[in-house]
Design an enzyme around this catalytic site. Structure first.
Site, PDB file in Angstrom:
ATOM      1  N   LYS A  31       1.056  -1.104   0.018  1.00 40.26           N
ATOM      2  CA  LYS A  31       0.066  -0.014   0.029  1.00 40.26           C
ATOM      3  C   LYS A  31       0.920   1.292   0.227  1.00 40.26           C
ATOM      4  CE  LYS A  31      -4.107  -2.144   1.917  1.00 40.26           C
ATOM      5  NZ  LYS A  31      -4.752  -2.782   3.038  1.00 40.26           N
ATOM      6  N   LYS A  52      -9.366  -4.808  -6.092  1.00 39.13           N
ATOM      7  CA  LYS A  52      -9.866  -3.478  -6.368  1.00 39.13           C
ATOM      8  C   LYS A  52      -8.953  -2.529  -6.791  1.00 39.13           C
ATOM      9  CE  LYS A  52     -13.702  -2.351  -6.175  1.00 39.13           C
ATOM     10  NZ  LYS A  52     -14.921  -3.278  -6.048  1.00 39.13           N
ATOM     11  N   LYS A  96      -3.218 -10.616  -9.596  1.00 39.73           N
ATOM     12  CA  LYS A  96      -4.252 -10.947  -8.607  1.00 39.73           C
ATOM     13  C   LYS A  96      -5.403 -10.058  -8.661  1.00 39.73           C
ATOM     14  CE  LYS A  96      -4.727  -9.411  -4.277  1.00 39.73           C
ATOM     15  NZ  LYS A  96      -4.308  -9.220  -2.961  1.00 39.73           N
TER      16      LYS A  96
HETATM   17  P1  TYM Z   1     -10.468  -8.362   1.932  1.00 42.18           P
HETATM   18  O1  TYM Z   1     -11.758  -7.455   2.241  1.00 42.18           O
HETATM   19  O2  TYM Z   1      -9.495  -7.505   1.239  1.00 42.18           O
HETATM   20  O3  TYM Z   1     -10.662  -9.671   1.139  1.00 42.18           O
HETATM   21  C1  TYM Z   1     -11.942 -10.407   1.685  1.00 42.18           C
HETATM   22  C2  TYM Z   1     -11.403 -11.880   1.403  1.00 42.18           C
HETATM   23  O4  TYM Z   1     -11.225 -12.016   0.081  1.00 42.18           O
HETATM   24  C3  TYM Z   1     -10.063 -12.822  -0.430  1.00 42.18           C
HETATM   25  N1  TYM Z   1      -9.522 -12.250  -1.556  1.00 42.18           N
HETATM   26  C4  TYM Z   1      -9.140 -13.012  -2.616  1.00 42.18           C
HETATM   27  N2  TYM Z   1      -9.133 -14.472  -2.617  1.00 42.18           N
HETATM   28  C5  TYM Z   1      -8.433 -15.022  -3.856  1.00 42.18           C
HETATM   29  N3  TYM Z   1      -8.143 -14.313  -4.730  1.00 42.18           N
HETATM   30  C6  TYM Z   1      -8.349 -12.837  -4.854  1.00 42.18           C
HETATM   31  N4  TYM Z   1      -8.071 -12.443  -5.888  1.00 42.18           N
HETATM   32  C7  TYM Z   1      -8.487 -12.150  -3.756  1.00 42.18           C
HETATM   33  N5  TYM Z   1      -8.938 -10.995  -3.369  1.00 42.18           N
HETATM   34  C8  TYM Z   1      -9.341 -11.248  -2.246  1.00 42.18           C
HETATM   35  C9  TYM Z   1      -9.067 -12.283   1.004  1.00 42.18           C
HETATM   36  O5  TYM Z   1      -8.090 -13.142   0.930  1.00 42.18           O
HETATM   37  C10 TYM Z   1      -9.925 -12.252   1.967  1.00 42.18           C
HETATM   38  O6  TYM Z   1     -10.021 -13.606   2.600  1.00 42.18           O
HETATM   39  N6  TYM Z   1      -7.800  -8.204   6.076  1.00 42.18           N
HETATM   40  C11 TYM Z   1      -8.949  -8.813   5.503  1.00 42.18           C
HETATM   41  C12 TYM Z   1     -10.303  -8.520   6.395  1.00 42.18           C
HETATM   42  C13 TYM Z   1     -10.065  -8.742   7.849  1.00 42.18           C
HETATM   43  C14 TYM Z   1     -10.053 -10.324   8.104  1.00 42.18           C
HETATM   44  C15 TYM Z   1      -9.988 -10.329   9.570  1.00 42.18           C
HETATM   45  C16 TYM Z   1      -9.995 -11.580   7.559  1.00 42.18           C
HETATM   46  C17 TYM Z   1      -9.916  -8.041   8.854  1.00 42.18           C
HETATM   47  N7  TYM Z   1     -10.106  -8.783   9.916  1.00 42.18           N
HETATM   48  C18 TYM Z   1     -10.040 -11.416  10.320  1.00 42.18           C
HETATM   49  C19 TYM Z   1     -10.031 -12.683   8.426  1.00 42.18           C
HETATM   50  C20 TYM Z   1      -9.644 -12.658   9.718  1.00 42.18           C
HETATM   51  C21 TYM Z   1      -8.863  -8.103   4.137  1.00 42.18           C
HETATM   52  O7  TYM Z   1      -8.599  -7.044   3.867  1.00 42.18           O
HETATM   53  O8  TYM Z   1      -9.590  -9.125   3.308  1.00 42.18           O
END
Ligand code: TYM
Length: 325
Positions: A110, A192, A189
């Site tokens: 980031k 967004k 990947k």
């Molecule tokens: P976030 O909101 O970016 O993404 C949500 C979930 O989607 C998965 N993901 C993907 N999986 C496969 N291929 C992709 N291209 C792809 N893009 C997104 C992410 O791996 C995620 O599982 N930090 C976390 C949110 C969070 C969280 C937590 C997760 C906050 N607290 C506690 C687990 C446990 C996040 O930003 O995910």
């Protein structure tokens, strides 16, 4: 098994979110105690628009319910409805080495994208650790990009346990091999922040338009091609049955096909795949009070569990709490 996962409300969910994470949420509802939440506090590190954050938070609830999160089996809630997590966050922050966070890839990425380095962004994985540890979660279904955060959670929990005695359960990540890193239109990947997404609830005509933009090479039609490592094939495979996937792999190896035909087939499959969820979403949208009630009920259950764990952690660390509170 106690399962927990969170998802940021930073826009509409895309195929990566669905196949990497949400599909696992739904499967794991069977036979497990499951907690799923909308990580609106994490989203604050990137969304600074009040109306948008509010709207995306509710949208995320609608999306998850429409896609199959079942409030009778899952505790669905919004992160900010459980203040115990923020209290736990401080207990963890106080014992987290700087070096552990400096190594986190998502922070480095980031920064590289020019997102200003607020301390919230830096401490992001510690809030995530609090999210997970607050519910004694054992299993955390996520995509591969979150693997490091789960490892950091284990490190922090291990350190706390070492300093203050056994307090936290050490969780592990659950990552689906075939959807660990769903590719976007350009093969990177799907994310967004790369502008290469296809959203789950895009209209079929939009899905089709986006699919036609998937980047492919310019080799001649008749040339045989390897399906392995081809991101168009990878996307197609997400929606195809095993048989259809094999057929498509054979077509690739034979050659003599047009990428545009694969894209059209993918668009059709994807639109059909999400059709019933799209209808359910419309029904839910017409009954927002019900959705808000589901979130309130979920928050009440989540708070009870988080309060129990917070109390345990405070006692372990000698953090004062007056009698009766
Ligand atoms: P976030 O909101 O970016 O993404 C949500 C979930 O989607 C998965 N993901 C993907 N999986 C496969 N291929 C992709 N291209 C792809 N893009 C997104 C992410 O791996 C995620 O599982 N930090 C976390 C949110 C969070 C969280 C937590 C997760 C906050 N607290 C506690 C687990 C446990 C996040 O930003 O995910």
């Amino acid at each position: 098994m106690r399962v927990l996962s969170g998802i940021q409300p930073s826009g509409r969910f895309h195929w990566g979110n669905y196949f990497g994470a949400i599909r696992q949420y739904i499967e794991l509802q069977e036979g497990n105690e499951v907690y799923y939440f909308i990580a609106n506090l994490h989203a604050l590190t990137s969304t600074r628009d009040k109306e948008l954050l509010e709207q995306y938070t509710l949208d995320a609830a609608l999306d998850l319910l429409a896609l199959g999160v079942d409030p009778d089996r899952a505790v669905l809630f919004v992160q900010s409805d459980v203040p115990q997590v923020c209290q736990l966050f401080w207990l963890l922050l106080a014992i987290t080495p700087m070096g552990l966070l400096e190594r986190c890839v998502s922070y480095k990425e980031k920064r590289a994208q020019g997102i200003p380095a607020d301390t919230g962004l830096f401490a992001y994985p510690v809030l995530q650790a609090a999210d997970i540890l607050a519910y004694d979660a054992e299993l955390v279904p996520v995509g591969e990009d979150q693997k490091q955060h789960i490892e950091v959670t284990r490190d922090i929990a291990g350190r706390f346990n070492h300093l203050f005695g056994e307090t936290f359960v050490l969780p592990r990540a659950k990552i689906l091999q075939e959807a660990a890193r769903v590719p976007g239109l350009d093969g990177q990947k799907m994310s967004k922040s790369y502008g290469n997404t296809i959203e789950v609830f895009d209209e079929p005509s939009v899905i089709r338009k986006k699919c036609m933009r998937i980047v492919t090479d310019s080799r001649p039609i008749e040339e045989p091609k390897e399906p392995e490592g081809d991101h168009l094939f990878q996307l197609y495979s997400l929606f195809a049955t095993a048989e259809e996937r094999e057929e498509m792999a054979a077509t690739y190896r034979r050659g003599g096909f047009k990428y545009s035909d694969v894209k059209k087939a993918l668009a059709e499959k994807a639109a059909a795949f999400f059709e019933s969820a799209r209808q359910r979403r419309q029904e839910l949208e017409a009954d927002l009070p019900r959705v808000r009630q589901i979130l309130a009920d979920g928050a009440a259950t989540a708070r009870r569990k988080a309060e129990e764990v917070l109390r345990r952690a405070q006692e372990a660390a000698g953090v004062y709490r007056s009698k009766g509170l």
